[in-house]
Design an enzyme around this catalytic site. Structure first.
Site, PDB file in Angstrom:
ATOM      1  N   GLY A  28       0.796  -1.228   0.000  1.00 58.02           N
ATOM      2  CA  GLY A  28       0.000   0.000   0.000  1.00 58.02           C
ATOM      3  C   GLY A  28       0.826   1.274   0.000  1.00 58.02           C
ATOM      4  O   GLY A  28       2.024   1.265  -0.231  1.00 58.02           O
ATOM      5  N   LEU A  30       0.456   3.625  -2.252  1.00 57.01           N
ATOM      6  CA  LEU A  30       0.910   3.387  -3.627  1.00 57.01           C
ATOM      7  C   LEU A  30       1.507   4.638  -4.273  1.00 57.01           C
ATOM      8  O   LEU A  30       1.091   5.762  -3.981  1.00 57.01           O
ATOM      9  CB  LEU A  30      -0.279   2.889  -4.451  1.00 57.01           C
ATOM     10  CG  LEU A  30      -0.942   1.626  -3.875  1.00 57.01           C
ATOM     11  CD1 LEU A  30      -2.218   1.290  -4.648  1.00 57.01           C
ATOM     12  CD2 LEU A  30       0.013   0.446  -3.878  1.00 57.01           C
ATOM     13  N   GLY A  33       5.866   4.020  -8.787  1.00 55.41           N
ATOM     14  CA  GLY A  33       6.590   2.747  -8.924  1.00 55.41           C
ATOM     15  C   GLY A  33       5.594   1.597  -9.030  1.00 55.41           C
ATOM     16  O   GLY A  33       5.677   0.754  -9.937  1.00 55.41           O
ATOM     17  N   HIS A  34       4.611   1.574  -8.108  1.00 53.76           N
ATOM     18  CA  HIS A  34       3.575   0.529  -8.165  1.00 53.76           C
ATOM     19  C   HIS A  34       2.768   0.646  -9.462  1.00 53.76           C
ATOM     20  O   HIS A  34       2.433  -0.359 -10.090  1.00 53.76           O
ATOM     21  CB  HIS A  34       2.593   0.674  -6.999  1.00 53.76           C
ATOM     22  CG  HIS A  34       3.209   0.508  -5.645  1.00 53.76           C
ATOM     23  ND1 HIS A  34       3.330   1.537  -4.748  1.00 53.76           N
ATOM     24  CD2 HIS A  34       3.739  -0.587  -5.041  1.00 53.76           C
ATOM     25  CE1 HIS A  34       3.902   1.100  -3.642  1.00 53.76           C
ATOM     26  NE2 HIS A  34       4.166  -0.183  -3.779  1.00 53.76           N
ATOM     27  N   LYS A 146      13.856  -2.205  -7.383  1.00 55.86           N
ATOM     28  CA  LYS A 146      14.445  -1.466  -6.256  1.00 55.86           C
ATOM     29  C   LYS A 146      14.788  -2.454  -5.139  1.00 55.86           C
ATOM     30  O   LYS A 146      15.813  -2.345  -4.492  1.00 55.86           O
ATOM     31  CB  LYS A 146      13.501  -0.385  -5.735  1.00 55.86           C
ATOM     32  CG  LYS A 146      14.171   0.452  -4.641  1.00 55.86           C
ATOM     33  CD  LYS A 146      13.291   1.545  -4.134  1.00 55.86           C
ATOM     34  CE  LYS A 146      12.281   1.063  -3.146  1.00 55.86           C
ATOM     35  NZ  LYS A 146      12.869   0.634  -1.863  1.00 55.86           N
ATOM     36  N   LEU A 181      11.609   5.776  -6.010  1.00 49.60           N
ATOM     37  CA  LEU A 181      10.308   5.893  -5.348  1.00 49.60           C
ATOM     38  C   LEU A 181      10.156   4.773  -4.327  1.00 49.60           C
ATOM     39  O   LEU A 181      10.522   3.626  -4.575  1.00 49.60           O
ATOM     40  CB  LEU A 181       9.167   5.817  -6.363  1.00 49.60           C
ATOM     41  CG  LEU A 181       9.048   6.970  -7.346  1.00 49.60           C
ATOM     42  CD1 LEU A 181       7.701   6.921  -8.063  1.00 49.60           C
ATOM     43  CD2 LEU A 181       9.198   8.316  -6.667  1.00 49.60           C
ATOM     44  N   SER A 182       9.614   5.136  -3.169  1.00 49.77           N
ATOM     45  CA  SER A 182       9.381   4.172  -2.092  1.00 49.77           C
ATOM     46  C   SER A 182       8.287   4.738  -1.202  1.00 49.77           C
ATOM     47  O   SER A 182       8.233   5.961  -0.981  1.00 49.77           O
ATOM     48  CB  SER A 182      10.673   4.012  -1.275  1.00 49.77           C
ATOM     49  OG  SER A 182      10.383   3.446  -0.020  1.00 49.77           O
ATOM     50  N   SER A 183       7.437   3.873  -0.685  1.00 51.61           N
ATOM     51  CA  SER A 183       6.373   4.352   0.213  1.00 51.61           C
ATOM     52  C   SER A 183       6.975   5.041   1.430  1.00 51.61           C
ATOM     53  O   SER A 183       6.405   5.973   1.988  1.00 51.61           O
ATOM     54  CB  SER A 183       5.507   3.178   0.672  1.00 51.61           C
ATOM     55  OG  SER A 183       5.019   2.496  -0.453  1.00 51.61           O
ATOM     56  N   ARG A 184       8.155   4.586   1.837  1.00 53.27           N
ATOM     57  CA  ARG A 184       8.805   5.154   3.022  1.00 53.27           C
ATOM     58  C   ARG A 184       9.258   6.599   2.810  1.00 53.27           C
ATOM     59  O   ARG A 184       9.491   7.314   3.786  1.00 53.27           O
ATOM     60  CB  ARG A 184      10.011   4.312   3.417  1.00 53.27           C
ATOM     61  CG  ARG A 184       9.661   3.009   4.101  1.00 53.27           C
ATOM     62  CD  ARG A 184      10.904   2.339   4.648  1.00 53.27           C
ATOM     63  NE  ARG A 184      10.595   1.269   5.573  1.00 53.27           N
ATOM     64  CZ  ARG A 184      10.383   0.008   5.219  1.00 53.27           C
ATOM     65  NH1 ARG A 184      10.452  -0.330   3.955  1.00 53.27           N
ATOM     66  NH2 ARG A 184      10.095  -0.906   6.123  1.00 53.27           N
TER      67      ARG A 184
END
Ligand code: PAF
Length: 255
Positions: A28, A30, A33-34, A146, A181-184
């Protein structure tokens, strides 16, 4: 978009799907990247299934699990905009009826890099991915490069267990300044975000590894590892309490 929240419902529904299914498992929050994985899945399949499940067993630190960004309403709206066919949203109770008493452990390449710094992470990750691959019964499943070590392990597991799903790696998507890109990333404040841009810059540089590490440390990063293997340069760093990972292909990629 059809939202499925129970395993029984998904399994009955799956029996009615006769066309090619592409699957993107996610935790999630999102981002592009997703969505690049979703676009690829939509191009290559007839039906696209996304799962959102913040998998508790792959977090080696409870604080990291608690801090993991979540916003399911936002994610649902974005997936609807992207015309995803099915969103699978199982509960932890349903995914772990066995209380995580059965798990998948890889004993070689899971022991280094991420595996060394995040004990138990890959066992939790492989276990949940196997559960999802068995449930979704996709023709193809899509994973971002990634998390390159994760991708290698999933591919190895799929081969070892004769899983019928083809595991497809997809290129890392980056911000304009190169940050993967990363959710973090949403946890980075303005200063941390500025500092973060030096991570991909140095990773892409032609400096020797020890010099890249020195420069990262001088800038204030804590470096877990910085290595070259699998024809890639891979690294994990901390900015305060936020951990970032990244990797680049070594051929043609150095500036
Ligand atoms: O890469 C991720 O987001 C997770 O590790 C995955 C593959 C969805 C398993 O929880």
């Amino acid at each position: 978009m059809n939202i499925v929240t129970t395993i029984n419902e998904w399994q009955s529904l799956r029996q009615t799907l006769t066309k090619k299914v592409g699957f993107i498992p996610t935790m999630g929050y999102l981002h592009q990247g997703h969505f690049s994985l979703c676009e690829r899945a939509q191009q290559e399949n007839d039906i696209t299934v996304v799962s959102i499940f913040v998998n508790p067993t792959q977090f080696n630190q409870s604080q990291d699990f608690l801090n993991y960004p979540q916003n399911i309403e936002r994610d649902i709206a974005l997936l609807q905009e992207k015309h995803i066919d099915y969103l699978f949203l199982p509960t932890a109770k349903a995914m772990y009826e066995d209380q995580y008493s059965i798990c998948v452990t890889e004993t070689e390449l899971s022991q280094e890099l991420e595996g060394e710094y995040r004990p138990g992470h890959f066992t939790g990750m492989l276990t949940v991915v196997l559960k999802f691959l068995n449930l979704i019964q996709a023709d193809k499943a899509y994973f971002g490069e990634k998390d390159f070590q994760q991708y290698l392990l999933i591919k190895k597991m799929a081969q070892a267990f004769f899983l019928p799903t083809t595991i497809i790696p997809c290129k890392t998507i980056r911000m304009e300044d190169g940050l993967a890109l990363s959710s973090r990333n949403v946890r980075l404040n303005e200063n941390q975000r500025k500092l973060a841009s030096f991570f991909p810059k140095l990773l892409h540089s032609q400096l020797p590894l020890n010099e890249i590490k020195n420069q990262l440390e001088q800038l204030g990063f804590k470096v877990d590892y910085l290595v070259e293997k699998w024809q890639r340069r891979l690294a994990a760093v901390w900015i305060d309490d936020i951990r970032l990972i990244d990797n680049i292909e070594l051929r043609n990629n150095l500036v």
